[in-house]
Design a protein around this motif. Sequence first.
Motif, PDB file in Angstrom:
ATOM      1  N   THR A  19       0.834  -1.197   0.000  1.00  0.00           N
ATOM      2  CA  THR A  19       0.000   0.000   0.000  1.00  0.00           C
ATOM      3  C   THR A  19       0.868   1.247   0.000  1.00  0.00           C
ATOM      4  OG1 THR A  19      -1.683  -1.178   1.284  1.00  0.00           O
ATOM      5  CG2 THR A  19      -1.835   1.226   1.215  1.00  0.00           C
ATOM      6  N   PRO A  20       0.669   2.163  -0.958  1.00  0.00           N
ATOM      7  CA  PRO A  20       1.530   3.351  -1.016  1.00  0.00           C
ATOM      8  C   PRO A  20       1.606   4.117   0.296  1.00  0.00           C
ATOM      9  CG  PRO A  20       0.189   3.182  -2.990  1.00  0.00           C
ATOM     10  CD  PRO A  20      -0.304   2.118  -2.058  1.00  0.00           C
ATOM     11  N   GLY A  21       0.506   4.174   1.033  1.00  0.00           N
ATOM     12  CA  GLY A  21       0.498   4.941   2.272  1.00  0.00           C
ATOM     13  C   GLY A  21       1.148   4.249   3.441  1.00  0.00           C
ATOM     14  N   ALA A  22       1.558   2.991   3.265  1.00  0.00           N
ATOM     15  CA  ALA A  22       2.125   2.229   4.382  1.00  0.00           C
ATOM     16  C   ALA A  22       3.408   2.847   4.908  1.00  0.00           C
ATOM     17  CB  ALA A  22       2.391   0.793   3.944  1.00  0.00           C
ATOM     18  N   VAL A  23       4.151   3.526   4.054  1.00  0.00           N
ATOM     19  CA  VAL A  23       5.425   4.106   4.461  1.00  0.00           C
ATOM     20  C   VAL A  23       5.237   5.152   5.560  1.00  0.00           C
ATOM     21  CG1 VAL A  23       5.412   5.955   2.743  1.00  0.00           C
ATOM     22  CG2 VAL A  23       7.594   5.030   3.560  1.00  0.00           C
ATOM     23  N   GLN A  24       4.013   5.689   5.686  1.00  0.00           N
ATOM     24  CA  GLN A  24       3.745   6.703   6.698  1.00  0.00           C
ATOM     25  C   GLN A  24       3.427   6.109   8.062  1.00  0.00           C
ATOM     26  OE1 GLN A  24       4.247   9.883   6.016  1.00  0.00           O
ATOM     27  NE2 GLN A  24       4.767   9.305   3.922  1.00  0.00           N
ATOM     28  N   VAL A  25       3.254   4.804   8.132  1.00  0.00           N
ATOM     29  CA  VAL A  25       2.944   4.151   9.401  1.00  0.00           C
ATOM     30  C   VAL A  25       4.223   4.038  10.224  1.00  0.00           C
ATOM     31  CG1 VAL A  25       2.080   2.050  10.511  1.00  0.00           C
ATOM     32  CG2 VAL A  25       1.021   2.881   8.384  1.00  0.00           C
ATOM     33  N   PHE A  26       4.164   4.476  11.474  1.00  0.00           N
ATOM     34  CA  PHE A  26       5.342   4.432  12.338  1.00  0.00           C
ATOM     35  C   PHE A  26       5.865   3.000  12.438  1.00  0.00           C
ATOM     36  CE2 PHE A  26       7.251   3.848  16.599  1.00  0.00           C
ATOM     37  CZ  PHE A  26       8.291   4.755  16.485  1.00  0.00           C
ATOM     38  N   GLY A  27       7.171   2.853  12.256  1.00  0.00           N
ATOM     39  CA  GLY A  27       7.796   1.542  12.338  1.00  0.00           C
ATOM     40  C   GLY A  27       7.970   0.846  11.009  1.00  0.00           C
ATOM     41  N   PHE A  28       7.373   1.401   9.943  1.00  0.00           N
ATOM     42  CA  PHE A  28       7.444   0.761   8.626  1.00  0.00           C
ATOM     43  C   PHE A  28       8.879   0.478   8.206  1.00  0.00           C
ATOM     44  CE2 PHE A  28       8.290   1.331   4.101  1.00  0.00           C
ATOM     45  CZ  PHE A  28       7.513   0.320   3.549  1.00  0.00           C
ATOM     46  N   HIS A  29       9.767   1.449   8.421  1.00  0.00           N
ATOM     47  CA  HIS A  29      11.147   1.284   7.962  1.00  0.00           C
ATOM     48  C   HIS A  29      11.893   0.235   8.782  1.00  0.00           C
ATOM     49  CE1 HIS A  29      10.823   4.539   5.099  1.00  0.00           C
ATOM     50  NE2 HIS A  29      10.316   5.317   6.043  1.00  0.00           N
ATOM     51  N   GLY A  30      11.316  -0.163   9.906  1.00  0.00           N
ATOM     52  CA  GLY A  30      11.934  -1.204  10.690  1.00  0.00           C
ATOM     53  C   GLY A  30      11.483  -2.599  10.296  1.00  0.00           C
ATOM     54  N   HIS A  31      10.161  -2.753  10.092  1.00  0.00           N
ATOM     55  CA  HIS A  31       9.638  -4.101   9.798  1.00  0.00           C
ATOM     56  C   HIS A  31       9.083  -4.262   8.394  1.00  0.00           C
ATOM     57  CE1 HIS A  31       5.594  -2.474  10.309  1.00  0.00           C
ATOM     58  NE2 HIS A  31       5.884  -2.087  11.540  1.00  0.00           N
ATOM     59  N   GLY A  32       8.771  -3.147   7.710  1.00  0.00           N
ATOM     60  CA  GLY A  32       8.291  -3.238   6.334  1.00  0.00           C
ATOM     61  C   GLY A  32       7.071  -4.130   6.157  1.00  0.00           C
ATOM     62  N   PHE A  33       6.316  -4.344   7.231  1.00  0.00           N
ATOM     63  CA  PHE A  33       5.123  -5.210   7.219  1.00  0.00           C
ATOM     64  C   PHE A  33       5.467  -6.643   6.831  1.00  0.00           C
ATOM     65  CE2 PHE A  33       3.232  -0.972   6.912  1.00  0.00           C
ATOM     66  CZ  PHE A  33       2.381  -1.030   8.002  1.00  0.00           C
ATOM     67  N   ARG A  34       6.672  -7.046   7.157  1.00  0.00           N
ATOM     68  CA  ARG A  34       7.072  -8.432   6.950  1.00  0.00           C
ATOM     69  C   ARG A  34       6.797  -9.239   8.214  1.00  0.00           C
ATOM     70  NH1 ARG A  34      11.112  -5.288   4.918  1.00  0.00           N
ATOM     71  NH2 ARG A  34      12.254  -5.479   6.892  1.00  0.00           N
ATOM     72  N   LEU A  35       6.385 -10.478   8.040  1.00  0.00           N
ATOM     73  CA  LEU A  35       6.137 -11.379   9.154  1.00  0.00           C
ATOM     74  C   LEU A  35       7.007 -12.622   9.026  1.00  0.00           C
ATOM     75  CD1 LEU A  35       2.242 -11.208   9.273  1.00  0.00           C
ATOM     76  CD2 LEU A  35       3.754 -10.537  11.156  1.00  0.00           C
ATOM     77  N   GLU A  36       7.481 -13.112  10.153  1.00  0.00           N
ATOM     78  CA  GLU A  36       8.185 -14.392  10.160  1.00  0.00           C
ATOM     79  C   GLU A  36       7.181 -15.518   9.902  1.00  0.00           C
ATOM     80  OE1 GLU A  36      11.523 -14.705  10.638  1.00  0.00           O
ATOM     81  OE2 GLU A  36      11.671 -12.520  10.799  1.00  0.00           O
ATOM     82  N   ASP A  37       7.677 -16.671   9.496  1.00  0.00           N
ATOM     83  CA  ASP A  37       6.806 -17.825   9.362  1.00  0.00           C
ATOM     84  C   ASP A  37       6.220 -18.179  10.725  1.00  0.00           C
ATOM     85  OD1 ASP A  37       7.348 -18.067   6.657  1.00  0.00           O
ATOM     86  OD2 ASP A  37       8.974 -19.511   6.952  1.00  0.00           O
ATOM     87  N   PRO A  38       4.992 -18.698  10.764  1.00  0.00           N
ATOM     88  CA  PRO A  38       4.434 -19.154  12.049  1.00  0.00           C
ATOM     89  C   PRO A  38       5.253 -20.311  12.615  1.00  0.00           C
ATOM     90  CG  PRO A  38       2.706 -18.907  10.384  1.00  0.00           C
ATOM     91  CD  PRO A  38       4.017 -18.808   9.660  1.00  0.00           C
ATOM     92  N   LEU A  39       5.154 -20.507  13.918  1.00  0.00           N
ATOM     93  CA  LEU A  39       5.748 -21.683  14.531  1.00  0.00           C
ATOM     94  C   LEU A  39       4.914 -22.916  14.184  1.00  0.00           C
ATOM     95  CD1 LEU A  39       6.615 -20.540  18.186  1.00  0.00           C
ATOM     96  CD2 LEU A  39       8.082 -20.497  16.157  1.00  0.00           C
ATOM     97  N   THR A  40       5.547 -24.052  14.127  1.00  0.00           N
ATOM     98  CA  THR A  40       4.812 -25.301  13.998  1.00  0.00           C
ATOM     99  C   THR A  40       4.308 -25.686  15.389  1.00  0.00           C
ATOM    100  OG1 THR A  40       6.721 -26.714  14.437  1.00  0.00           O
ATOM    101  CG2 THR A  40       6.366 -26.016  12.142  1.00  0.00           C
TER     102      THR A  40
END
Length: 228
Positions: A19-40
Motif C-alpha cells: 500500500t503506497p500509504g504504508a510508508v507513513q505508518v510508524f515503524g514501517f522502515h523497521g519491519h516493512g510489514f514483513r512477518l516471520e513464518d508461524p511456529l509449527t
Amino acid sequence: MNAQMWVGVRERVQALAGTPGAVQVFGFHGHGFRLEDPLTPQELAALEERLGVRLPEDYRAFLLHVGAGGAGPAYGVFPVQRGEDGEWEWDGDGGDMASLDRMTELFPVDRPREEALAAHESECPDEDDFDDPDAYDAAYEAWDERDPLWSDDLTVGAICLCHLGCALRRWLVVSGPDRGRMWDDRRADGIDLQPMSNADGSPMTFADWYLTWLEEAERQARDTVATH
C-alpha cells in the motif's frame, strides 16, 4: 475462538506492504510489514516446555497462525526463535531482558513503593563530592546497579515483546494474576512498568494490542493515499 480471531490477519498485514500509504505508518522502515513464518505446533510445544508455562491463548494462537514475530506495533513484535546455541530467544532490542528460567514465577503486580524509589534517588552520588573522577564513576555505577526499577525481580513471569525506541518497551505477562495482559515499560524515563488498558478501561491483551495497531495502520495507510 483464539484461532478464529487471527483468520486473515497475516494476509492483511502482508497487503499493507504494497500500500503506497504504508510508508507513513510508524515503524514501517523497521519491519516493512514483513512477518516471520508461524511456529509449527511442535516448535510451540518445545518453546513452552522450555519456559515451563503455557503462553496466553491469544499469543500462542498468533504464533501458530500469523507469525513468530515481525510487523506489529511500533518497531514490530520481537520474533521468537532458536539461537545458534539452540536456546529459545526473543530477538529484538530488549528481548533478552526476559529471564527464561523465571517464567513460572508470578509477575509482580505489586510494584515498588514510591518511598523506595525516592530513597534510592536520594542516594545518588554527587560528582562534586569526589576528587577522583574514577572514584565517582565507580560509585555511580554501584548506585545505578542498585536501582530497584531495574531489578530482574520486577519482570519475572513476563516476556519483552516490542520496543518503541529510546529504551521504551512493551511486555506480555505469562504468569500470575495479570497473565495475558500487556504492560508498558518506561523505566528509561524513571517510570515503573504500568499495566496497559483499552479505551474502555478493560485490561489490554496481546490480541487487543496487536489488532488495534493493525486497524490503525490500515486506516492511516488508507487515509494517506486518499489525501494524495
